[in-house]
Scaffold this motif. Structure first.
Motif, PDB file in Angstrom:
ATOM      1  N   ALA A  89       0.821  -1.219   0.000  1.00  0.00           N
ATOM      2  CA  ALA A  89       0.000   0.000   0.000  1.00  0.00           C
ATOM      3  C   ALA A  89       0.852   1.265   0.000  1.00  0.00           C
ATOM      4  N   ALA A  90       2.068   1.167   0.522  1.00  0.00           N
ATOM      5  CA  ALA A  90       2.941   2.341   0.593  1.00  0.00           C
ATOM      6  C   ALA A  90       3.495   2.745  -0.780  1.00  0.00           C
ATOM      7  N   ARG A  91       3.241   1.945  -1.801  1.00  0.00           N
ATOM      8  CA  ARG A  91       3.762   2.240  -3.139  1.00  0.00           C
ATOM      9  C   ARG A  91       3.100   3.453  -3.783  1.00  0.00           C
ATOM     10  N   SER A  92       1.874   3.777  -3.377  1.00  0.00           N
ATOM     11  CA  SER A  92       1.205   4.952  -3.953  1.00  0.00           C
ATOM     12  C   SER A  92       0.110   5.429  -3.006  1.00  0.00           C
ATOM     13  N   SER A  93      -0.289   6.676  -3.193  1.00  0.00           N
ATOM     14  CA  SER A  93      -1.366   7.204  -2.346  1.00  0.00           C
ATOM     15  C   SER A  93      -2.677   6.475  -2.621  1.00  0.00           C
ATOM     16  N   ARG A  94      -2.910   6.092  -3.882  1.00  0.00           N
ATOM     17  CA  ARG A  94      -4.152   5.359  -4.224  1.00  0.00           C
ATOM     18  C   ARG A  94      -4.179   4.000  -3.534  1.00  0.00           C
ATOM     19  N   LEU A  95      -3.067   3.283  -3.553  1.00  0.00           N
ATOM     20  CA  LEU A  95      -2.994   2.000  -2.850  1.00  0.00           C
ATOM     21  C   LEU A  95      -3.224   2.193  -1.357  1.00  0.00           C
ATOM     22  N   GLY A  96      -2.676   3.268  -0.800  1.00  0.00           N
ATOM     23  CA  GLY A  96      -2.867   3.567   0.619  1.00  0.00           C
ATOM     24  C   GLY A  96      -4.332   3.799   0.952  1.00  0.00           C
ATOM     25  N   GLU A  97      -5.030   4.542   0.097  1.00  0.00           N
ATOM     26  CA  GLU A  97      -6.472   4.790   0.307  1.00  0.00           C
ATOM     27  C   GLU A  97      -7.267   3.492   0.257  1.00  0.00           C
ATOM     28  N   LEU A  98      -6.972   2.660  -0.744  1.00  0.00           N
ATOM     29  CA  LEU A  98      -7.687   1.386  -0.884  1.00  0.00           C
ATOM     30  C   LEU A  98      -7.409   0.476   0.308  1.00  0.00           C
ATOM     31  N   TYR A  99      -6.132   0.404   0.707  1.00  0.00           N
ATOM     32  CA  TYR A  99      -5.774  -0.457   1.840  1.00  0.00           C
ATOM     33  C   TYR A  99      -6.483  -0.017   3.118  1.00  0.00           C
ATOM     34  N   ALA A 100      -6.604   1.287   3.327  1.00  0.00           N
ATOM     35  CA  ALA A 100      -7.276   1.790   4.529  1.00  0.00           C
ATOM     36  C   ALA A 100      -8.712   1.270   4.605  1.00  0.00           C
ATOM     37  N   GLU A 101      -9.359   1.083   3.455  1.00  0.00           N
ATOM     38  CA  GLU A 101     -10.737   0.584   3.433  1.00  0.00           C
ATOM     39  C   GLU A 101     -10.835  -0.918   3.674  1.00  0.00           C
ATOM     40  N   ILE A 102      -9.801  -1.667   3.284  1.00  0.00           N
ATOM     41  CA  ILE A 102      -9.886  -3.131   3.380  1.00  0.00           C
ATOM     42  C   ILE A 102      -9.054  -3.738   4.502  1.00  0.00           C
ATOM     43  N   ALA A 103      -8.244  -2.940   5.178  1.00  0.00           N
ATOM     44  CA  ALA A 103      -7.316  -3.464   6.185  1.00  0.00           C
ATOM     45  C   ALA A 103      -8.003  -4.382   7.188  1.00  0.00           C
ATOM     46  N   GLU A 104      -9.151  -3.989   7.676  1.00  0.00           N
ATOM     47  CA  GLU A 104      -9.852  -4.820   8.656  1.00  0.00           C
ATOM     48  C   GLU A 104     -10.715  -5.904   8.010  1.00  0.00           C
ATOM     49  N   PRO A 105     -11.616  -5.565   7.072  1.00  0.00           N
ATOM     50  CA  PRO A 105     -12.529  -6.596   6.559  1.00  0.00           C
ATOM     51  C   PRO A 105     -11.865  -7.713   5.759  1.00  0.00           C
ATOM     52  N   ILE A 106     -10.690  -7.466   5.177  1.00  0.00           N
ATOM     53  CA  ILE A 106     -10.054  -8.517   4.378  1.00  0.00           C
ATOM     54  C   ILE A 106      -9.648  -9.705   5.258  1.00  0.00           C
ATOM     55  N   TYR A 107      -9.337  -9.434   6.526  1.00  0.00           N
ATOM     56  CA  TYR A 107      -8.905 -10.488   7.451  1.00  0.00           C
ATOM     57  C   TYR A 107      -9.983 -10.936   8.433  1.00  0.00           C
ATOM     58  N   SER A 108     -11.039 -10.178   8.592  1.00  0.00           N
ATOM     59  CA  SER A 108     -11.976 -10.455   9.683  1.00  0.00           C
ATOM     60  C   SER A 108     -12.832 -11.698   9.431  1.00  0.00           C
ATOM     61  N   VAL A 109     -12.893 -12.544  10.433  1.00  0.00           N
ATOM     62  CA  VAL A 109     -13.800 -13.693  10.486  1.00  0.00           C
ATOM     63  C   VAL A 109     -14.295 -13.791  11.925  1.00  0.00           C
ATOM     64  N   PRO A 110     -15.582 -13.830  12.236  1.00  0.00           N
ATOM     65  CA  PRO A 110     -16.644 -13.846  11.232  1.00  0.00           C
ATOM     66  C   PRO A 110     -16.748 -12.531  10.492  1.00  0.00           C
ATOM     67  N   PRO A 111     -17.481 -12.510   9.385  1.00  0.00           N
ATOM     68  CA  PRO A 111     -18.336 -13.573   8.860  1.00  0.00           C
ATOM     69  C   PRO A 111     -17.518 -14.705   8.228  1.00  0.00           C
ATOM     70  N   TYR A 112     -17.994 -15.914   8.449  1.00  0.00           N
ATOM     71  CA  TYR A 112     -17.342 -17.093   7.901  1.00  0.00           C
ATOM     72  C   TYR A 112     -17.895 -17.449   6.534  1.00  0.00           C
ATOM     73  N   SER A 113     -19.149 -17.098   6.312  1.00  0.00           N
ATOM     74  CA  SER A 113     -19.781 -17.483   5.058  1.00  0.00           C
ATOM     75  C   SER A 113     -20.865 -16.480   4.682  1.00  0.00           C
ATOM     76  N   LEU A 114     -21.449 -16.710   3.525  1.00  0.00           N
ATOM     77  CA  LEU A 114     -22.544 -15.878   3.055  1.00  0.00           C
ATOM     78  C   LEU A 114     -23.864 -16.527   3.444  1.00  0.00           C
ATOM     79  N   GLY A 115     -24.855 -15.731   3.718  1.00  0.00           N
ATOM     80  CA  GLY A 115     -26.171 -16.241   4.071  1.00  0.00           C
ATOM     81  C   GLY A 115     -26.990 -15.151   4.722  1.00  0.00           C
ATOM     82  N   TYR A 116     -28.099 -15.532   5.325  1.00  0.00           N
ATOM     83  CA  TYR A 116     -28.930 -14.563   6.020  1.00  0.00           C
ATOM     84  C   TYR A 116     -28.058 -13.823   7.045  1.00  0.00           C
ATOM     85  N   PRO A 117     -28.091 -12.495   7.064  1.00  0.00           N
ATOM     86  CA  PRO A 117     -27.220 -11.738   7.971  1.00  0.00           C
ATOM     87  C   PRO A 117     -27.367 -12.142   9.436  1.00  0.00           C
TER      88      PRO A 117
END
Length: 195
Positions: A89-117
């Protein structure tokens, strides 16, 4: 067909998970940042094994058009440490912005699967701030089915008044005006569906 598939890819990802489009954009932007030469990412603490693990994740993601397996709807997370993604992400400001949005949800479990919320599953089919019950989802789905509207290209949102629902139909056309059609729900559950 290829153009339709490419245009529809973001629709599929948006329906998979809230973070899928941003992960996709991160992968594409990282590719652009190294001009397609992935080995250029080596160094600064990034090993061949780190890069291979990231590319394995990226391949699985692109193959499934999201961070859930297409068969089984199970979430998968990168096998690389978050520090590796942070270094990318440090390679560009755009990568940094994108990483800031996904840093937590990309690794978070749960949710383990898709289905009724619930506490262990998620669904992008029911966005918004108001929780929909299984009964409400069934009632709206029945109305849609009666009108030959299938759930694969829709999202259902409960309106602020708590009794009406909006059906959002996916399209690559951004300037299409919405149709206002009200359909009463069976069994007195809510006042209607607005499409």
């Amino acid at each position: 067909m290829a153009r339709a598939a490419w245009s529809g890819a973001r629709i599929v990802m948006r329906q998979t998970s809230p973070e899928s489009i941003t992960i996709y954009d991160f992968i594409l932007e990282l590719y652009r940042s190294c001009s397609g030469d992935w080995d250029a990412l080596l160094g600064n603490g990034i090993t061949s094994e780190n890069l291979n693990d990231f590319l394995t994740y990226a391949a699985a993601f692109l193959s499934n058009l999201g961070n859930y397996f297409g068969s089984g709807d199970q979430k998968f997370v990168p096998a690389v440490d978050s520090n590796v993604l942070r270094t990318f992400a440090a390679r560009s400001s755009r990568l940094g912005e994108l990483y800031a949005e996904i840093a937590e949800p990309i690794y978070s479990v749960p949710p383990y699967s898709l289905g009724y919320p619930s506490t262990v599953t998620q669904s992008s089919y029911y966005p918004g701030n108001h929780h929909m019950t299984k009964e409400e989802i069934s009632a709206v789905s029945k109305v849609l089915e009666e009108r030959s509207i299938f759930p694969e290209n829709t999202r259902i949102r409960k309106c602020d008044n708590g009794t009406d629902f909006e059906v959002l139909i996916a399209s690559v056309e951004s300037d299409v005006r919405s149709d206002q059609n009200e359909f009463p729900l069976p069994g007195g559950q809510g006042k209607g569906v607005d499409m």
